[in-house]
Design a protein around this motif. Sequence first.
Motif, PDB file in Angstrom:
ATOM      1  N   SER A  63      49.696  76.259   7.869  1.00  0.00           N
ATOM      2  CA  SER A  63      50.859  75.700   7.168  1.00  0.00           C
ATOM      3  C   SER A  63      50.704  75.857   5.667  1.00  0.00           C
ATOM      4  CB  SER A  63      51.027  74.219   7.524  1.00  0.00           C
ATOM      5  OG  SER A  63      51.331  74.062   8.881  1.00  0.00           O
ATOM      6  N   GLY A  64      49.505  75.537   5.158  1.00  0.00           N
ATOM      7  CA  GLY A  64      49.261  75.701   3.726  1.00  0.00           C
ATOM      8  C   GLY A  64      49.338  77.149   3.291  1.00  0.00           C
ATOM      9  N   LEU A  65      48.779  78.054   4.099  1.00  0.00           N
ATOM     10  CA  LEU A  65      48.805  79.481   3.767  1.00  0.00           C
ATOM     11  C   LEU A  65      50.231  80.003   3.743  1.00  0.00           C
ATOM     12  CD1 LEU A  65      47.189  82.087   3.251  1.00  0.00           C
ATOM     13  CD2 LEU A  65      47.141  82.437   5.736  1.00  0.00           C
ATOM     14  N   VAL A  66      51.023  79.636   4.742  1.00  0.00           N
ATOM     15  CA  VAL A  66      52.410  80.092   4.792  1.00  0.00           C
ATOM     16  C   VAL A  66      53.225  79.520   3.630  1.00  0.00           C
ATOM     17  CG1 VAL A  66      54.545  79.935   6.137  1.00  0.00           C
ATOM     18  CG2 VAL A  66      52.394  80.520   7.277  1.00  0.00           C
ATOM     19  N   ALA A  67      52.984  78.266   3.289  1.00  0.00           N
ATOM     20  CA  ALA A  67      53.703  77.663   2.160  1.00  0.00           C
ATOM     21  C   ALA A  67      53.389  78.401   0.865  1.00  0.00           C
ATOM     22  CB  ALA A  67      53.345  76.184   2.042  1.00  0.00           C
ATOM     23  N   ARG A  68      52.112  78.721   0.650  1.00  0.00           N
ATOM     24  CA  ARG A  68      51.749  79.462  -0.571  1.00  0.00           C
ATOM     25  C   ARG A  68      52.295  80.879  -0.523  1.00  0.00           C
ATOM     26  NH1 ARG A  68      46.691  80.479  -1.517  1.00  0.00           N
ATOM     27  NH2 ARG A  68      45.847  80.034   0.561  1.00  0.00           N
ATOM     28  N   GLY A  69      52.302  81.456   0.676  1.00  0.00           N
ATOM     29  CA  GLY A  69      52.869  82.789   0.815  1.00  0.00           C
ATOM     30  C   GLY A  69      54.351  82.808   0.515  1.00  0.00           C
ATOM     31  N   ARG A  70      55.065  81.784   0.986  1.00  0.00           N
ATOM     32  CA  ARG A  70      56.499  81.696   0.714  1.00  0.00           C
ATOM     33  C   ARG A  70      56.760  81.596  -0.780  1.00  0.00           C
ATOM     34  NH1 ARG A  70      57.366  77.070   2.819  1.00  0.00           N
ATOM     35  NH2 ARG A  70      57.590  77.862   4.950  1.00  0.00           N
ATOM     36  N   SER A  71      55.942  80.798  -1.458  1.00  0.00           N
ATOM     37  CA  SER A  71      56.095  80.664  -2.907  1.00  0.00           C
ATOM     38  C   SER A  71      55.847  81.986  -3.612  1.00  0.00           C
ATOM     39  CB  SER A  71      55.135  79.593  -3.433  1.00  0.00           C
ATOM     40  OG  SER A  71      55.198  79.504  -4.830  1.00  0.00           O
ATOM     41  N   ALA A  72      54.819  82.721  -3.153  1.00  0.00           N
ATOM     42  CA  ALA A  72      54.503  84.011  -3.782  1.00  0.00           C
ATOM     43  C   ALA A  72      55.587  85.042  -3.526  1.00  0.00           C
ATOM     44  CB  ALA A  72      53.161  84.515  -3.255  1.00  0.00           C
TER      45      ALA A  72
END
Length: 331
Positions: A63-72
């Motif tokens: 979840s954290g990885l996907v959230a940061r990926g979405r932001s990037a």
Amino acid sequence: MDIDVFATAHRLEWQRLDALIRRRRRLTGPEVDELVELYQRAATHLSTVRSSGQDPALTARLSGLVARGRSAVTGAHASAWGDVSGFFVRTFPAVLYRMRWWWIGSALLSLALGAGIAVWIMADPQVQAAIGPPEEIRAYVEHDFANYYVEHPGASFAAQVWTNNAWVSALALVLGVFGCLPTVYVLAQNAANLGVAGGLMFAHGKGDIFLGLIIPHGLLELTAVFVAAGVGIKLGWTLIAPGPRPRLQALAEEARAAMAVVLGLVVVLFVSGLIEGFVTGWVHITWLRIAIGVAAEALFLAYVFVLGRKAVHEGETGDIAHRPETAPVAG
């Protein structure tokens, strides 16, 4: 699905995505395409892992990885000033509005206790005598109470008041998690101190001086203490009666919102300290002092009940916006 095999098969992809996210400002064209592709894959992997329900820790990490990926990928990163303005326009007033009945109740009970103590002292000379020797009480009501606000330079006095009030508010809020009672004690002690001072001043015909010096800064200062106490009691009650949520989850959600109150009250108490340091003892026109205090309190209440109400109706709770949806739990 064997979750361990699944994680092993895709671990390198997740590591690569994490590396690209960290370097997102220095990516080449092909690396940007790779970032988008890996983000989409990771989102699919998260859906798969979440639906399996086998590994909460892996779900939280993804979840954290996907959230940061979405932001990037989207570039949806708010500026620091945007974060600050969002906090004061939405998050802080929303928490205050959502918990309004807790701190309004704390205010009413505290003021009732303080007024009761004041009336008791005014009506019974024996109680006054038990508080202190007559000469000390006379010095207090004739000189010491008023001199307290002018015996130190305004700037240093404001800083001292700010620190003290922040400490009282922090105690009232944090201690609430220990079953509410410690916060109730802090609140009662604060009300008793106010009641004793008011009772002595009114008993000796100095009620106008008491109100004229307390109201300018006291309205906002006491409101901040009541807010801290109300939120603290809400934390303690959440631990006692969490409702349909798991107890620790409910406490975590309310505690995160309470942290917003802590940060916001720093500013509220700073304003109160400025009024006490530069207005209460130094503006000699009583009606002007009181008008400044009433205006500050009115602005704060309007801030809570206008901006806070609007934010709550739009779905703001004061919790962290992009927290992991699932936290590891003991199996």
